[in-house]
Design a protein around this motif. Structure first.
Motif, mmCIF file in Angstrom:
data_model
loop_
_atom_site.group_PDB
_atom_site.id
_atom_site.type_symbol
_atom_site.label_atom_id
_atom_site.label_comp_id
_atom_site.label_asym_id
_atom_site.label_seq_id
_atom_site.Cartn_x
_atom_site.Cartn_y
_atom_site.Cartn_z
ATOM 1 N N GLN A 183 0.869 -1.177 0.000
ATOM 2 C CA GLN A 183 0.000 0.000 0.000
ATOM 3 C C GLN A 183 0.905 1.226 0.000
ATOM 4 O OE1 GLN A 183 -1.941 0.999 3.776
ATOM 5 N NE2 GLN A 183 -3.862 1.184 2.663
ATOM 6 N N THR A 184 0.649 2.158 -0.917
ATOM 7 C CA THR A 184 1.471 3.366 -0.981
ATOM 8 C C THR A 184 0.759 4.525 -0.307
ATOM 9 O OG1 THR A 184 0.591 3.977 -3.160
ATOM 10 C CG2 THR A 184 2.620 2.671 -3.107
ATOM 11 N N GLU A 185 1.572 5.450 0.200
ATOM 12 C CA GLU A 185 1.070 6.640 0.890
ATOM 13 C C GLU A 185 1.511 7.865 0.102
ATOM 14 O OE1 GLU A 185 2.698 8.789 4.750
ATOM 15 O OE2 GLU A 185 1.740 6.878 5.243
ATOM 16 N N ALA A 215 -4.063 10.628 1.137
ATOM 17 C CA ALA A 215 -3.952 10.009 -0.185
ATOM 18 C C ALA A 215 -3.270 8.653 -0.069
ATOM 19 C CB ALA A 215 -3.179 10.921 -1.127
ATOM 20 N N THR A 219 -3.465 4.610 -0.937
ATOM 21 C CA THR A 219 -4.128 3.703 -1.872
ATOM 22 C C THR A 219 -4.651 2.479 -1.128
ATOM 23 O OG1 THR A 219 -2.103 2.463 -2.331
ATOM 24 C CG2 THR A 219 -2.541 4.399 -3.705
ATOM 25 N N ASP A 220 -5.524 1.723 -1.781
ATOM 26 C CA ASP A 220 -5.949 0.438 -1.241
ATOM 27 C C ASP A 220 -4.797 -0.549 -1.393
ATOM 28 O OD1 ASP A 220 -8.531 1.275 -0.612
ATOM 29 O OD2 ASP A 220 -9.281 0.819 -2.618
ATOM 30 N N GLU A 230 -2.631 -3.490 -2.640
ATOM 31 C CA GLU A 230 -2.614 -4.182 -3.924
ATOM 32 C C GLU A 230 -1.716 -5.399 -3.827
ATOM 33 O OE1 GLU A 230 -2.468 -2.062 -7.571
ATOM 34 O OE2 GLU A 230 -2.713 -0.142 -6.560
ATOM 35 N N LYS A 287 4.091 2.686 -9.072
ATOM 36 C CA LYS A 287 3.614 3.066 -7.735
ATOM 37 C C LYS A 287 4.710 2.930 -6.675
ATOM 38 C CE LYS A 287 -1.059 1.784 -8.966
ATOM 39 N NZ LYS A 287 -2.080 0.750 -8.893
#
Length: 197
Positions: A19-21, A27, A29-30, A32, A83
């Protein structure tokens, strides 16, 4: 032999999620999944420092650094590389590599055992660095390529612990998801839904 301990060795890897921040704290992300994790190593940077006196060791202390993760995949798709490494994508879908700043990333994966038990590893806050890009020409036989990525993870506040932590570990016997669900919530900040792949 002690009761309740599991001495069965790990035989596989599965369920690599990240998961990236973004720069905006909201902001995020969900989580992955990246499929086909082939190998992974997790190492904690520690050193023993010694103080001497009277021609002997008087005291010892451990210094702690970051946790380094090296992961190898059958293939790391371009969408995931974009990402993980904070790359910029044009309107035409072209990905550009420059002096990009990667986002903070949270990671979770499972080490599997033959009987169906799993040990989960979760790391809450780290940065991936852009890997070497290698390839070989095709010869008489087919040789599959692979992709790798390296990251370093730092301590961060994790609910349920008084002091910041870098890594979480948990074990589930076959059919149980108690540790998986607890680590998922602690690392990704949300409960694991039934529809999560």
């Amino acid at each position: 032999m002690a009761k309740g301990k599991n001495y069965k060795a790990f035989t596989g890897l599965d369920e690599f999620y990240y998961q990236t921040e973004g720069s905006d704290i909201n902001a995020v992300t969900d989580p992955e999944r990246i499929k086909y994790l082939q190998e992974i190593s997790v190492s904690k940077d520690q050193e023993i420092e010694k103080a001497y006196g009277d021609n002997q060791v008087a005291e010892m202390a451990v210094t702690n650094g970051t946790v380094e993760v090296e992961a190898g995949f059958h293939k790391l798709p371009l969408e995931d590389r974009t990402k993980l490494f904070g790359l910029e994508k044009s309107e035409d879908g072209i990905v550009a590599v420059g002096n990009d700043t990667p986002p903070y990333v949270a990671v979770m994966f499972a080490k599997t055992m033959e009987g169906g038990a799993r040990e989960y590893v979760g790391l809450k806050k780290g940065l991936f660095t852009f890997p070497e890009d290698e390839g070989n020409t095709k010869e008489d036989s087919v040789e599959f390529g692979s992709s790798s990525a390296t990251a370093e993870f730092m301590e961060d506040d994790i609910e349920g612990f008084d002091e910041p932590k870098t890594m979480l570990l948990g074990h589930d016997e076959k059919g149980s998801t108690k540790s998986r669900d607890a680590i998922w919530a602690a690392i990704f900040g949300e409960p694991k839904g039934d529809d999560t792949p």
